[in-house]
Design a protein around this motif. Structure first.
Motif, mmCIF file in Angstrom:
data_model
loop_
_atom_site.group_PDB
_atom_site.id
_atom_site.type_symbol
_atom_site.label_atom_id
_atom_site.label_comp_id
_atom_site.label_asym_id
_atom_site.label_seq_id
_atom_site.Cartn_x
_atom_site.Cartn_y
_atom_site.Cartn_z
ATOM 1 N N ARG B 181 0.832 -1.211 0.000
ATOM 2 C CA ARG B 181 0.000 0.000 0.000
ATOM 3 C C ARG B 181 0.857 1.246 0.000
ATOM 4 N NH1 ARG B 181 -4.779 0.392 3.869
ATOM 5 N NH2 ARG B 181 -6.340 -0.735 2.730
ATOM 6 N N THR B 182 1.864 1.243 0.882
ATOM 7 C CA THR B 182 2.727 2.414 0.975
ATOM 8 C C THR B 182 3.431 2.665 -0.356
ATOM 9 O OG1 THR B 182 3.187 1.538 3.146
ATOM 10 C CG2 THR B 182 4.361 3.523 2.517
ATOM 11 N N VAL B 183 3.957 1.590 -0.956
ATOM 12 C CA VAL B 183 4.711 1.781 -2.190
ATOM 13 C C VAL B 183 3.801 2.311 -3.302
ATOM 14 C CG1 VAL B 183 5.961 0.593 -4.020
ATOM 15 C CG2 VAL B 183 6.506 0.125 -1.645
ATOM 16 N N THR B 184 2.604 1.742 -3.419
ATOM 17 C CA THR B 184 1.676 2.241 -4.441
ATOM 18 C C THR B 184 1.414 3.725 -4.228
ATOM 19 O OG1 THR B 184 0.586 0.125 -4.188
ATOM 20 C CG2 THR B 184 -0.481 1.714 -5.595
ATOM 21 N N PHE B 185 1.181 4.061 -2.971
ATOM 22 C CA PHE B 185 0.919 5.441 -2.598
ATOM 23 C C PHE B 185 2.118 6.330 -2.974
ATOM 24 C CE2 PHE B 185 1.079 8.713 0.743
ATOM 25 C CZ PHE B 185 -0.148 9.306 0.538
ATOM 26 N N LEU B 186 3.320 5.851 -2.611
ATOM 27 C CA LEU B 186 4.513 6.655 -2.862
ATOM 28 C C LEU B 186 4.779 6.812 -4.355
ATOM 29 C CD1 LEU B 186 6.972 5.521 -0.082
ATOM 30 C CD2 LEU B 186 5.477 7.497 -0.184
ATOM 31 N N VAL B 187 4.492 5.773 -5.113
ATOM 32 C CA VAL B 187 4.684 5.883 -6.563
ATOM 33 C C VAL B 187 3.774 6.975 -7.110
ATOM 34 C CG1 VAL B 187 4.324 4.704 -8.745
ATOM 35 C CG2 VAL B 187 5.524 3.559 -6.912
ATOM 36 N N ASP B 188 2.556 7.018 -6.585
ATOM 37 C CA ASP B 188 1.652 8.107 -6.971
ATOM 38 C C ASP B 188 2.260 9.459 -6.641
ATOM 39 O OD1 ASP B 188 -0.140 6.399 -7.913
ATOM 40 O OD2 ASP B 188 -1.647 6.672 -6.360
ATOM 41 N N VAL B 189 2.814 9.532 -5.440
ATOM 42 C CA VAL B 189 3.411 10.805 -5.023
ATOM 43 C C VAL B 189 4.560 11.172 -5.948
ATOM 44 C CG1 VAL B 189 4.538 12.020 -3.163
ATOM 45 C CG2 VAL B 189 2.776 10.364 -2.646
ATOM 46 N N MET B 190 5.356 10.156 -6.302
ATOM 47 C CA MET B 190 6.546 10.429 -7.110
ATOM 48 C C MET B 190 6.202 10.989 -8.478
ATOM 49 S SD MET B 190 9.269 7.418 -6.488
ATOM 50 C CE MET B 190 10.793 7.971 -7.207
ATOM 51 N N THR B 191 5.051 10.556 -9.041
ATOM 52 C CA THR B 191 4.713 11.099 -10.357
ATOM 53 C C THR B 191 4.504 12.603 -10.282
ATOM 54 O OG1 THR B 191 2.380 10.667 -9.953
ATOM 55 C CG2 THR B 191 3.579 9.007 -11.197
#
Lengths: 377, 367, 386
Positions: B181-191
């Motif tokens: 969950r965190t990684v998916t969330f962070l990938v969103d943030v990174m975009t």
């Protein structure tokens, strides 16, 4: 025109050569065969002994001159590589230089008070030197069908750029241009959308000469909304070129084939087109060295109202090279000093005049720079 | 047809033959198109003609006319179908216009500058000591090399991290796992990281590591990686999810290990999509300017060492050529366009290579 | 995370029966977990960097600070009054771009995947990918040369006839550097991103589903609505979000094209009332800015970061909701198809069951945020089976 400039520069150089007779030419074969432009004023630089890399960056105004200086310098000092990053801008140049990333910074404005304080952590108690090495003018460029020669008084310029005059056949413009038929085209003012040293110089000029019309504080960001704001000098030049009834401001060396207005000198009836000589004369008339408390510092303050002679261009633009008096690495200091003194030499100034459309810095200022550079180690 | 099979349902009137009745003739769409083009031309001639307006109006008339015709003759469902077909085609044609226009602009402006010397020479200048004149020599070699090195290193960093993360998310992580969950969330943030911030980040990081003169191609690669990783993760994740679960199960049922299932079954099935995603990511970062001049600075000198000294790239060359033209403004703009054209050509070549690679590894299938 | 199918790899067999884990498996697991973790580290690094850099400017007293009181940051009461209009401008420009770009992009993807002749489709797809390869600086230059003058007559027309709508009001620009021109170029820039991914996803639709729908008498559009869209929904939303991400962060093209001002205005056709975007503002003022001003600009960058996060989360939630109602809608649509014999009714069930699986797989991403999603889908499926 070009030839005349060269001749003028040549005569200046002759004077300088006499004044600085102690500086004998030792710059290899550089320029020694050129009889028209004596280069005996070139500082004593032992090109052959130099090697290393200079990293620098900042002002894009002096970028073309910088490119020419670098080419000329590295053509003689084969072991030297110089990188000048023009994409950083003046602020980026100073910031990176303060962080120690650059050996010198190119900047359109001298260090501010807090930057002087910061610079002492980098350079030691001797501080840093602002050396005016590049001189140009801000041109008021326009594109108006049927009008190829336009005179503008400083009051009219201030009114146009503060959007108080909105059509070209306004009485104020007509009064500056007797006998010229002006169309009723609406005026589109084109300004810089990015922060710029050119804007600083231009708004300084407006607020000093017309304080009652131009009430905004001078600064590097254009203060008035409602104009067509474009990125970069090239953005302004291209937009002025593409439109009709457009007017904007840009470094004179970057306006290409656009027409620049003749600008009124002082409050008189003389309207002057840009010339290298005119900019040099304006520098002599208006620039005074500011006492920043740092020995050898040559930060300049321009009093635009002091430019009153018909042979001076009213909106000069000065750009500096900023470097430490004391380098952490002594060899690096010697190398940077050699380059800057080459730039501030008579030959260096001729190169920027010839290849970058700059105006030469007056000889007495070059002499002062040479003296200041002796402090660098 | 249904009436004959199902005895409970009695026909109440004449049976409509849905196969032949109420169909518009075959070429009706072309007739309507011609008609609407003519009508639009007439209407615009009354108001003042321009090509774009003509085409747009014609498209609108065409869609409306076809819809009405089809509703009257056929039925509502078929009318919708025809109108959507028309809309989709119009969308495509609409997109073709900027595509052709952009490519035309790049090619038309750049072709004059690009020649063998431009590609094989470094840009430089010569100094004539007699006349004190500096002659510029245009060339893009240092920028081509810089682009390849910086983007190459960025790809080397981002692609493995991106694909492996996607594999972790799709194949390994359990539902609701906090890390996934965190990684998916962070990938969103990174975009959402602005590119200039990525450049600043990389430069500050390397200033901490190697000291103040931190400009290097490698730090630009790190900046690009920050921008590239999320794109790779997202597109790969999406593609891996589309691989049918049946395939995995069939593989497991044969006793194949998870590692082999992923590398031999899942990845090859999704390879076309993954390659597309990666190419998009590369295309996205190869044209970046701001992070590169923040982290790798700018230079006219040739430098092929990514770990030391400023490096030039094609997009930065195009940007500076336009924004800070040299004394000869036209020549600067020409070389800027030349750099842009080279960049596009470079991406086309990379794209072709990637497609060949994808073809080789993809399973022989229907599509 | 989510399950690719009803019997996904996560539904492990009883312990004794599990396949033996080989060393390669362990290494691979470690590698992929490590990669996922590295993303956390990188992002933590960037976030930390941003926050540390931005805090001094956010906390500063903007009215009395001499450094902030000149140049681009002068005349603002505090950080928030500076960044507020910028946030609006960023969202506004991206929204226009998305409204123009996304439907067209999905249309192209459909055209390439389902309407164009097969042989043409490959070439067309390649052409669109080419558009993605054009660097943003080129789009900026293209915008100046082509789009600005192209939109001038349209701007005049809109202003004359639709000027009463706030969007088209004001004095029309004479140079064309409007937010509309910027947004059109943005739309073109996000087209290839949305198109490429959507196209791949549409092509992945199981052919059986498509053929089943067609066999039931669905028209092509109904087939697409029933089989293609539901299958690809989360993918298309993902693609759109990637496009939006690019639009939000796009710097150079906007900076080159728009004549910006830091103010809140919805007018799209004027010269001096175009709301500036965060990214372009950073690019324009960063070079000249002093240290504290740079920190203020980085602070706006931090906000951009937060915005794109919020937009992403919102879209995920919307995607999750859409996923839930989708199955109900589809059942209704199937009911509208012409009456059919018992054998096709069986086929309908088959298709529905199969699609439920697919829908469950594709809404997986939404499940990350919306935890009960998979459960809902399962209920739906059980309902169908009954």
């Amino acid at each position: 025109m070009k030839l005349k400039n060269v001749a003028a520069v040549g005569s200046l150089a002759l004077v300088t050569a006499l004044a600085l007779s102690s500086c004998a030419s030792s710059g290899g074969d550089a320029g020694s065969t050129d009889s028209a432009t004596p280069t005996s004023a070139a500082p004593t630089i032992d090109f052959a002994s130099l090697s290393g890399t200079i990293t620098a960056g900042g002002s894009s105004a002096q970028a073309n001159a910088e490119a020419a200086w670098i080419t000329a310098f590295t053509a003689q000092a084969k072991g030297v590589t110089i990188n000048y990053d023009k994409s950083q801008g003046s602020g980026g140049g100073v910031t990176n230089w303060l962080a120690g990333s650059y050996d010198f910074a190119g900047s359109d404005s001298p260090l501010k008070d807090d930057q002087i304080t910061q610079s002492q952590t980098l350079c030691g108690p001797g501080g840093a030197l602002n050396l005016p090495v590049y001189l140009d003018g801000v041109a008021v460029i326009y594109n108006l069908a049927g009008v190829t020669d336009l005179n503008l008084s400083s009051a009219t310029i201030a009114k146009i750029f503060s959007l108080q005059i909105t059509t070209w056949n306004d009485p104020a413009i007509a009064a500056d241009n007797p006998g010229v038929t002006l169309p009723s085209t609406p005026i589109t003012t084109v300004t810089r959308s990015d922060g710029s040293g050119t804007t600083t110089n231009f708004t300084n000029y407006l607020s000093q000469t017309q304080p009652s019309i131009w009430t905004n504080a001078p600064g590097n960001a254009w203060p008035i909304a409602g104009s067509s704001a474009q990125q970069g000098g090239s953005g302004v030049v291209n937009t002025v070129k593409a439109g009709d009834g457009t007017i904007g401001y840009a470094d004179h060396s970057a306006i290409g084939d656009l027409t620049a207005a003749n600008v009124q000198v002082g409050t008189g009836t003389d309207f002057v087109a840009f010339s290298a000589e005119g900019a040099s004369n304006a520098f002599t008339a208006a620039a005074t060295t500011v006492d920043t408390g740092v020995e050898g510092d040559l930060a300049q303050k321009i009093d635009y109202t002091a430019i009153t002679d018909a042979d001076a261009y009213p909106i000069p633009l000065i750009s500096y090279q900023i470097l430490c008096t004391t380098f952490a690495d002594e060899a690096q200091g010697e190398l940077t000093k050699a380059f800057v003194s080459y730039v501030a030499s008579d030959q260096g100034q001729q190169i920027s005049a010839k290849n970058a459309g700059a105006a030469p810095i007056p000889a007495d200022m070059l002499a002062q720079i040479a003296t200041s550079l002796e402090l660098v180690k | 047809m249904s009436a004959t099979i199902s005895p409970t349902r009695q026909p109440t009137g004449p049976i409509a033959n849905s196969l032949t009745s109420g169909q518009l003739p075959r070429f009706v769409e072309w007739y309507v198109l011609a008609g609407s083009l003519a009508l639009s031309a007439v209407l615009l001639l009354l108001m003042g003609f321009n090509i774009a307006g003509w085409l747009v109006l014609a498209a609108v008339i065409y869609l409306i006319a076809l819809g009405i015709l089809s509703i009257v003759v056929e039925n509502r469902r078929k009318a919708t179908d025809r109108v959507v077909r028309g809309l989709v085609t119009v969308a495509f044609l609409l997109a073709l216009a900027p595509l052709i226009s952009t490519l035309f602009t790049v090619v038309a402006n750049g072709i004059g500058a690009v020649n063998w010397n431009f590609i094989t020479q470094t840009s430089g200048s010569t100094f004539n000591a007699d006349t004190l004149e500096v002659t510029q020599q245009v060339g893009a070699l240092q920028a081509i090399v810089g682009t390849l090195i910086i983007t190459g290193i960025a790809a080397l960093i981002s692609i493995p991290i991106g694909i492996l993360t996607a594999i972790y998310l799709v194949e390994y992580a359990k539902p609701g796992n906090w890390m996934a969950r965190t990684v998916t969330f962070l990938v969103d943030v990174m975009t959402g990281i602005p590119s200039i911030v990525a450049g600043l980040f990389a430069f500050s990081l390397f200033t901490l590591i190697v000291g103040p003169k931190a400009f290097s191609g490698f730090s630009a690669s790190v900046a690009l990686s920050v921008l590239m990783i999320p794109i790779v993760v997202r597109s790969c994740e999406e593609m891996l999810r589309l691989v049918p679960g049946d395939l995995r199960e069939a593989s497991y049922a044969l006793g194949v290990s998870k590692f082999s299932t992923i590398t031999k079954i899942v990845l090859p099935t999704a390879i076309a999509g993954i390659v597309t995603g990666i190419m998009l990511a590369i295309a996205r970062v190869i044209g970046e300017t701001a992070p590169i001049f923040m982290a790798a600075s700018f230079t006219d000198n040739f430098n092929a060492n990514p770990f030391e000294g400023p490096m030039q790239t094609l997009p930065v060359m195009a940007y500076t050529g336009y924004k800070f033209p040299g004394q000869d403004i036209a020549a600067s703009n020409d070389s800027a366009w030349g750099a842009a054209l080279l960049l596009v050509i470079l991406v086309v070549i990379l794209n072709l290579i990637a497609r060949v690679v994808a073809k080789v590894f993809a399973p022989k299938g229907s599509r | 995370m989510s399950k690719p199918g009803p019997s996904s790899p996560q539904q492990r067999a009883p312990k004794g029966m599990r396949a033996k884990a080989r060393p390669a498996d362990r290494i691979f697991l470690g590698l992929s977990t490590g990669s996922a973790a590295s993303i956390m580290v990188i992002l933590a690094g960037v976030a930390l960097f941003l926050i540390i850099q931005a805090v001094p400017a956010i906390m500063a007293d903007w009215q009395n600070n001499p450094e902030l009181n000149e140049g681009p940051t002068s005349g603002y009461a505090n950080f928030w009054t500076y960044v507020g209009p910028l946030i609006f401008g960023t969202l506004f420009a991206s929204a226009i771009a998305l409204i123009i770009g996304a439907p067209i992009a999905i249309g192209i993807a459909l055209f390439i995947s389902h309407y164009a002749p097969r042989r043409l489709a490959g070439i067309l797809g390649y052409l669109v990918d080419l558009l993605a390869a054009v660097p943003s600086i080129v789009f900026g230059l293209w915008g100046i040369i082509v789009i600005r003058p192209f939109l001038l007559p349209l701007s005049d027309w809109l202003n004359t006839y639709l000027g009463w709508i706030p969007f088209f009001g004001g004095t029309v620009s004479t140079t064309g550097s409007t937010i509309l021109a910027g947004a059109v170029v943005l739309a073109v820039m996000i087209l290839p991103i949305i198109t490429s991914i959507s196209r791949e996803i549409f092509l992945q639709t199981p052919r059986l589903h498509e053929e089943a729908a067609l066999a039931l008498g669905a028209t092509k559009w109904e087939m697409i609505k029933m089989a293609v869209f539901p299958y690809g929904r989360s993918g298309v939303i993902s693609a759109t979000l990637l496009g939006l991400g690019r639009a939000l962060g796009e710097t150079m093209a906007i900076a080159l094209i728009i004549s910006p001002a830091i103010l809140v205005s919805v007018r799209m056709l004027t010269e001096g009332e175009n709301s500036q975007t965060i990214a372009a503002n950073i690019a324009l003022n960063f070079p000249i800015a002093t240290t504290l001003q740079r920190e203020a600009l980085i602070g706006t960058g931090l906000l951009l970061f937060v915005i794109s996060l919020a937009v992403n989360m919102l879209a995920r939630i919307i995607a999750g909701r859409a996923g839930k109602s989708a199955l109900k809608k589809r059942k209704k649509m199937l009911a509208q198809l012409p009456p059919s014999d018992p054998s096709t009714v069986l086929a309908v069930d088959d298709v529905l069951a199969g699609r439920a699986t697919a829908a469950q797989a594709t809404t997986g991403a939404a499940a990350a945020i919306d935890g009960d999603e998979t459960e809902t889908s399962k209920e739906e499926r059980e309902g169908n089976d009954a």
